[in-house]
Motif scaffolding. Structure first.
Motif, PDB file in Angstrom:
ATOM      1  N   ASP A  48       0.846  -1.193   0.000  1.00  0.00           N
ATOM      2  CA  ASP A  48       0.000   0.000   0.000  1.00  0.00           C
ATOM      3  C   ASP A  48       0.883   1.245   0.000  1.00  0.00           C
ATOM      4  OD1 ASP A  48      -1.791   2.090   0.529  1.00  0.00           O
ATOM      5  OD2 ASP A  48      -3.111   0.772   1.681  1.00  0.00           O
ATOM      6  N   PRO A  49       0.736   2.129  -0.987  1.00  0.00           N
ATOM      7  CA  PRO A  49       1.592   3.334  -1.004  1.00  0.00           C
ATOM      8  C   PRO A  49       1.341   4.265   0.162  1.00  0.00           C
ATOM      9  CG  PRO A  49      -0.120   3.450  -2.700  1.00  0.00           C
ATOM     10  CD  PRO A  49      -0.168   2.059  -2.147  1.00  0.00           C
ATOM     11  N   ALA A  50       0.212   4.107   0.862  1.00  0.00           N
ATOM     12  CA  ALA A  50      -0.105   4.991   1.990  1.00  0.00           C
ATOM     13  C   ALA A  50       0.630   4.606   3.262  1.00  0.00           C
ATOM     14  CB  ALA A  50      -1.614   4.999   2.249  1.00  0.00           C
ATOM     15  N   ILE A  51       1.197   3.408   3.298  1.00  0.00           N
ATOM     16  CA  ILE A  51       1.932   2.999   4.494  1.00  0.00           C
ATOM     17  C   ILE A  51       3.380   3.454   4.344  1.00  0.00           C
ATOM     18  CG2 ILE A  51       2.565   0.697   3.645  1.00  0.00           C
ATOM     19  CD1 ILE A  51       2.015  -0.334   6.509  1.00  0.00           C
ATOM     20  N   LYS A  52       3.861   4.157   5.357  1.00  0.00           N
ATOM     21  CA  LYS A  52       5.194   4.755   5.283  1.00  0.00           C
ATOM     22  C   LYS A  52       6.002   4.335   6.500  1.00  0.00           C
ATOM     23  CE  LYS A  52       3.472   8.784   2.733  1.00  0.00           C
ATOM     24  NZ  LYS A  52       3.323  10.267   2.718  1.00  0.00           N
ATOM     25  N   PRO A  53       7.038   3.524   6.295  1.00  0.00           N
ATOM     26  CA  PRO A  53       7.876   3.113   7.429  1.00  0.00           C
ATOM     27  C   PRO A  53       8.581   4.336   8.044  1.00  0.00           C
ATOM     28  CG  PRO A  53       8.251   1.755   5.488  1.00  0.00           C
ATOM     29  CD  PRO A  53       7.464   2.936   5.028  1.00  0.00           C
ATOM     30  N   PRO A  54       8.959   4.216   9.336  1.00  0.00           N
ATOM     31  CA  PRO A  54       8.942   3.006  10.156  1.00  0.00           C
ATOM     32  C   PRO A  54       7.535   2.679  10.688  1.00  0.00           C
ATOM     33  CG  PRO A  54       9.841   4.837  11.403  1.00  0.00           C
ATOM     34  CD  PRO A  54       9.655   5.328  10.006  1.00  0.00           C
ATOM     35  N   VAL A  55       7.210   1.413  10.625  1.00  0.00           N
ATOM     36  CA  VAL A  55       5.949   0.895  11.144  1.00  0.00           C
ATOM     37  C   VAL A  55       6.260  -0.387  11.914  1.00  0.00           C
ATOM     38  CG1 VAL A  55       4.466   1.913   9.374  1.00  0.00           C
ATOM     39  CG2 VAL A  55       5.527  -0.317   8.980  1.00  0.00           C
ATOM     40  N   ALA A  56       5.259  -0.888  12.631  1.00  0.00           N
ATOM     41  CA  ALA A  56       5.471  -2.108  13.401  1.00  0.00           C
ATOM     42  C   ALA A  56       4.223  -2.964  13.374  1.00  0.00           C
ATOM     43  CB  ALA A  56       5.857  -1.771  14.847  1.00  0.00           C
ATOM     44  N   PRO A 257       2.031   2.865  13.622  1.00  0.00           N
ATOM     45  CA  PRO A 257       3.219   3.696  13.336  1.00  0.00           C
ATOM     46  C   PRO A 257       4.329   3.435  14.352  1.00  0.00           C
ATOM     47  CG  PRO A 257       1.204   5.017  13.263  1.00  0.00           C
ATOM     48  CD  PRO A 257       0.818   3.688  13.825  1.00  0.00           C
ATOM     49  N   TRP A 258       5.539   3.545  13.890  1.00  0.00           N
ATOM     50  CA  TRP A 258       6.712   3.385  14.746  1.00  0.00           C
ATOM     51  C   TRP A 258       7.621   4.588  14.546  1.00  0.00           C
ATOM     52  CZ3 TRP A 258       6.456   0.230  18.532  1.00  0.00           C
ATOM     53  CH2 TRP A 258       7.586  -0.169  19.243  1.00  0.00           C
ATOM     54  N   SER A 259       8.710   4.656  15.250  1.00  0.00           N
ATOM     55  CA  SER A 259       9.609   5.806  15.126  1.00  0.00           C
ATOM     56  C   SER A 259      11.050   5.328  15.087  1.00  0.00           C
ATOM     57  CB  SER A 259       9.408   6.776  16.294  1.00  0.00           C
ATOM     58  OG  SER A 259       9.864   6.207  17.507  1.00  0.00           O
ATOM     59  N   TYR A 260      11.901   6.154  14.483  1.00  0.00           N
ATOM     60  CA  TYR A 260      13.323   5.835  14.463  1.00  0.00           C
ATOM     61  C   TYR A 260      13.900   5.808  15.879  1.00  0.00           C
ATOM     62  CZ  TYR A 260      14.005   6.032   9.395  1.00  0.00           C
ATOM     63  OH  TYR A 260      13.981   5.766   8.050  1.00  0.00           O
ATOM     64  N   GLY A 261      13.369   6.664  16.747  1.00  0.00           N
ATOM     65  CA  GLY A 261      13.868   6.667  18.122  1.00  0.00           C
ATOM     66  C   GLY A 261      13.677   5.332  18.804  1.00  0.00           C
ATOM     67  N   ARG A 262      12.591   4.620  18.462  1.00  0.00           N
ATOM     68  CA  ARG A 262      12.337   3.315  19.054  1.00  0.00           C
ATOM     69  C   ARG A 262      13.107   2.206  18.332  1.00  0.00           C
ATOM     70  NH1 ARG A 262      11.008   2.817  23.786  1.00  0.00           N
ATOM     71  NH2 ARG A 262       9.816   0.923  23.417  1.00  0.00           N
ATOM     72  N   LEU A 263      13.773   2.533  17.223  1.00  0.00           N
ATOM     73  CA  LEU A 263      14.654   1.566  16.558  1.00  0.00           C
ATOM     74  C   LEU A 263      16.075   1.640  17.101  1.00  0.00           C
ATOM     75  CD1 LEU A 263      13.688   1.742  12.772  1.00  0.00           C
ATOM     76  CD2 LEU A 263      13.367  -0.184  14.323  1.00  0.00           C
ATOM     77  N   ALA A 264      16.358   2.651  17.924  1.00  0.00           N
ATOM     78  CA  ALA A 264      17.714   2.863  18.411  1.00  0.00           C
ATOM     79  C   ALA A 264      17.990   2.001  19.634  1.00  0.00           C
ATOM     80  CB  ALA A 264      17.931   4.337  18.743  1.00  0.00           C
ATOM     81  N   PHE A 265      19.270   1.687  19.831  1.00  0.00           N
ATOM     82  CA  PHE A 265      19.679   0.911  20.998  1.00  0.00           C
ATOM     83  C   PHE A 265      19.241   1.580  22.292  1.00  0.00           C
ATOM     84  CE2 PHE A 265      23.228  -1.128  18.461  1.00  0.00           C
ATOM     85  CZ  PHE A 265      22.710  -2.396  18.572  1.00  0.00           C
ATOM     86  N   ARG A 266      19.315   2.915  22.343  1.00  0.00           N
ATOM     87  CA  ARG A 266      19.077   3.627  23.598  1.00  0.00           C
ATOM     88  C   ARG A 266      17.643   3.465  24.084  1.00  0.00           C
ATOM     89  NH1 ARG A 266      18.727  10.099  22.159  1.00  0.00           N
ATOM     90  NH2 ARG A 266      16.804  10.013  20.941  1.00  0.00           N
ATOM     91  N   SER A 267      16.718   3.051  23.203  1.00  0.00           N
ATOM     92  CA  SER A 267      15.332   2.839  23.609  1.00  0.00           C
ATOM     93  C   SER A 267      15.165   1.522  24.351  1.00  0.00           C
ATOM     94  CB  SER A 267      14.409   2.863  22.388  1.00  0.00           C
ATOM     95  OG  SER A 267      14.618   1.718  21.578  1.00  0.00           O
TER      96      SER A 267
END
Length: 762
Positions: A48-56, A257-267
């Motif tokens: 779907d073109p409407a879905i835009k990563p980061p997602v989970a 929806p997800w975020s790059y901050g939650r992809l980081a080790f520090r999270s």
């Protein structure tokens, strides 16, 4: 028939790019991806073109939504690229990991995985997680770190980026990864635990099923650590024995929806990466990632009024390239770029580096999920209202100023208050210094991915934000047992504009208030209700029922207060005096003459009764004096009585603390009070003075520094009076007359005439 194993890092642009090339070269007729089989039907949304990563992928237990796991994906995640390839080319695709229906059903696993935890904790460093940590064997504890050190790297992340993420080849890369992980598992890492063995058994069964279905070219995308276990297939019976008797629970799944901050080790994400913002550039601009990222650094620094020119960008690019060449690396990595930025842009200063780390290395981008994704009614209603009110969720912090006189702003405020009542703290209310008034609100907004779980949990209260907030408020009202709990809740309910919950709360407040003997609870309940009456005029809320409750509470508090302070101990008196002060402000804010008179009569009884606790009696006398209910003579008489030698020194000190705490103006501008207090202190004997000194220091230490200085000057002057400095020793009457007409104009026309006439006659 062939099975191709692609061992990947769960979030690596090099792995993702190599996997995309390998899939196009292989043209598989079936793709198996490490992930939860409960989400197989959701894979189609990857196209779907409407879905835009980061997602989970969010997998949860509907009966207990707090038992949930996330499977996050960025655009540079190899699994995401595998899903995109399969959906674009019509290739059958499904997840092949051990179902979460079994993993979340086990009590120890469910308790160990919090709602905000990510399910995927294994990537190329899974050998570390699978091996038991020991102090004696560094190889078993962290084999990949040992390999990185052997290759001349200080950390595993930099080594893997240099070895894999900066390469662009395809099949040869995965063959090398398989060989390396085979060596790690056979010679270095400790044996996998039971949970890992079950996961790998399930994956092997998924491969067997694909072969049985007649697929000829099967591509398996999994964490690099699992490749050796899937390459050597044991008997199907041994795998089935491992999986026999597993518990099971019903699950549901959705995209969020997800975020790059939650992809980081520090999270705290075990399979996270150190710099998802940098990896974003590596994926979108593989050949010029350094140039694009350093340009972003310059733009960021200039936004914060720091020096950053185009010449600095060129110099930083050249320095990073030189460092990479000296270290025999094909292109600059994150380490070289950070060193170049520190030298060229930051002048060896750590402060700009922290700014760059948060904004560009992590780059807290928030993904988007289309409305077509199946989910529960409440999250759908939240999304609809966010669109209608033009409040898009963002991961980074943003300020929102609202003027409640504007209907659109009022709706935004109501939505934020309702979500806060549901435990979704998207907006945090802020108090701004120097700005006040009930028509304005200031919020700090920041959307967290975990809010998806809280909305699912709150869906049990209703399918819309209003219904859910009303249901939860009513439930909290029925469970509350004290007046402060209920009155704090009614304030939230009115701010959230939930009229259906108001009637229930009013009834509960009347029921609990009628049975509450504690005067402190009655007084503590008044300030929130006074705030509710104030906000009612702003939000056009009918507060007549609340006014009736307030009348009843004030009446009962006025009856109970004179008796509730008799013979009270010092510790509860310290708490009650604060409640008296807050209740006094609340009752005066209501501006009801009948209530004010009843309140002052109650305070008069407390202040006039010698059996009342002196701390509270002193505060009541202070309130009566400030509000003009006691004249100066009455106040001086009470002070003289409480500070006489007939009273115990400790009681006198407590009374003075209640009377004077927080304001030195009474002593500075009231000569009779100053004389009485000064005389009383001077008359104390040494033993009594030492006993009272802590109380006196606490009382006078609460004054502002200028007030303490003026009191000190007054105490040191002859007779305890302050001298008034004048420009000269004699008054110039002629100059003084010139001021009188101006004063008369300020006071009014008639006053001006009289003043002028008086001036001429002087």
């Amino acid at each position: 028939m062939s099975v191709h194993l692609f061992g990947i890092r769960h979030h690596g642009p090099g792995c993702a790019r190599s996997l995309a090339q390998a899939l196009h070269a292989l043209a598989p007729d079936c793709i198996l991806i490490e992930g939860p089989p409960e989400a197989d039907e959701l894979i189609a949304f990857a196209a779907d073109p409407a879905i835009k990563p980061p997602v989970a992928l969010l997998v949860y237990v509907p009966a207990a939504p707090q038992r949930a796991v996330f499977y996050p994906f960025a655009e540079f995640s190899p699994e995401w690229q595998a899903m995109r390839y399969a959906t674009a080319n019509g290739v059958p695709v499904r997840f092949c990991d051990l179902p979460q229906a079994h993993r979340l059903a086990e009590p120890d696993v469910a308790d160990a995985v919090p709602a905000e935890a990510e399910a995927e904790q294994e990537d190329e460093d899974e050998a570390t997680q699978a091996a038991p940590a020991t102090d004696t064997d560094e190889l078993h504890e962290d084999p990949l770190h040992w390999l990185a050190n052997a290759a001349g790297f200080s950390d595993t992340d930099t080594w893997w980026e240099h070895l894999v993420e900066q390469r662009a080849d395809s099949l040869d890369l995965f063959a090398a990864i398989a060989e390396m992980m085979t060596t790690v598992r056979s010679e270095i890492a400790a044996p996998p635990n039971l949970d890992e063995q079950r996961r790998e058994a399930w994956m092997r069964n998924a491969i067997r099923l694909a072969e049985k279905q007649g697929h000829q070219r099967i591509a398996v995308v999994c964490g690099a650590y699992h490749v050796p276990a899937l390459a050597s297939m044991p008997s199907a019976k041994s795998d089935n024995d491992l999986l026999k008797g597993l518990p099971k629970v019903k699950l549901a799944a959705t995209w969020t929806p997800w975020s790059y901050g939650r992809l980081a080790f520090r999270s705290g994400y075990g399979a996270g990466v150190s710099a998802p913002g940098w990896y974003h550039h590596m994926w979108n601009h593989p050949a010029q990632a350094s140039l694009y990222w350093l340009t972003d650094v310059a733009i960021l620094l200039r936004k914060h009024d720091l020096d950053a020119s185009s010449a600095s960008i060129i110099e930083a690019v050249r320095l990073a390239d030189t460092l990479a060449a000296m270290r025999e690396r094909p292109r600059p990595g994150l380490g070289e770029l950070q060193e170049a930025v520190r030298a060229v842009f930051c002048y060896d200063n750590d402060a700009p580096l922290r700014l760059i780390h948060d904004a560009l290395l992590v780059n807290d981008r928030l993904g988007e999920v289309p409305d077509r994704v199946p989910t529960l009614p409440l999250p759908q209603d939240v999304q609809a209202q966010q669109k209608r009110l033009r409040l898009p969720p963002k991961a980074d912090h943003s300020q929102l100023e609202l003027d409640l006189r504007q209907p659109a702003h009022l709706e935004k405020s109501v939505l934020l208050h309702r979500l806060a009542l549901l435990g979704v703290a998207w907006g945090r209310y802020e108090h701004v210094n120097g700005k006040s008034g009930t028509f304005h609100e200031w919020w700090r907004l920041a959307w967290e991915p975990e809010f998806a779980i809280r909305l699912i949990e709150a869906n049990v209260w209703g399918g819309t934000v209003q219904a859910a907030a009303t249901g939860k408020a009513v439930s909290q009202a029925n469970e509350a047992t004290t007046l402060p709990e209920l009155t704090a809740l009614i304030e939230q309910v009115l701010l959230a504009d939930l009229p259906q919950a108001v009637d229930v709360l009013m009834q509960r407040i009347q029921e609990v208030g009628a049975l509450t003997p504690d005067v402190g609870f009655m007084l503590a309940a008044l300030p929130p209700l006074a705030g509710v009456l104030r906000y009612g005029s702003v939000r056009a809320t009918d507060t007549s029922a609340i006014g009736q409750v307030v009348d009843g509470l004030v009446t009962r508090a006025c009856i109970a207060l004179p008796y509730g302070v008799l013979g009270m101990a010092d510790e509860p008196a310290q708490g009650l005096v604060k409640q008296v002060i807050a209740a006094d402000r609340a009752i005066r804010l209501i501006q009801e003459d009948t209530l004010l008179q009843a309140w002052f009569d109650a305070l008069d009884q407390v202040a006039g009764n010698e059996q009342s606790h002196p701390l509270i009696g002193g505060r009541c006398a202070r309130i009566l004096s400030e509000q003009g209910h006691w004249n100066q003579e009455r106040t001086a008489r009470a002070l003289a009585q409480r500070c006489s030698h007939a009273s115990a020194p400790l009681a006198s000190g407590n009374w003075l603390e209640g009377f004077l705490q927080g304001s030195a103006a009474l002593l500075l501008h009231n000569d009779s009070l100053w004389t009485l207090v000064n005389a009383w202190i001077n008359s104390l004997d040494a033993e009594s003075f030492v006993e009272l000194l802590p109380l006196l220091r606490r009382t006078f230490g609460a004054f502002e520094a200028p007030e303490r200085r003026q009191l000190s000057e007054r105490a040191g002057s002859a007779g305890g009076t302050l001298s008034i400095a004048t420009a000269g020793g004699k008054l110039d009457e002629a100059r003084a007359r010139l001021v009188l007409p101006v004063l008369g104009m300020i006071l009014g026309g008639s006053a001006a005439t009289l003043t002028t006439e008086g001036a001429h006659g002087a």
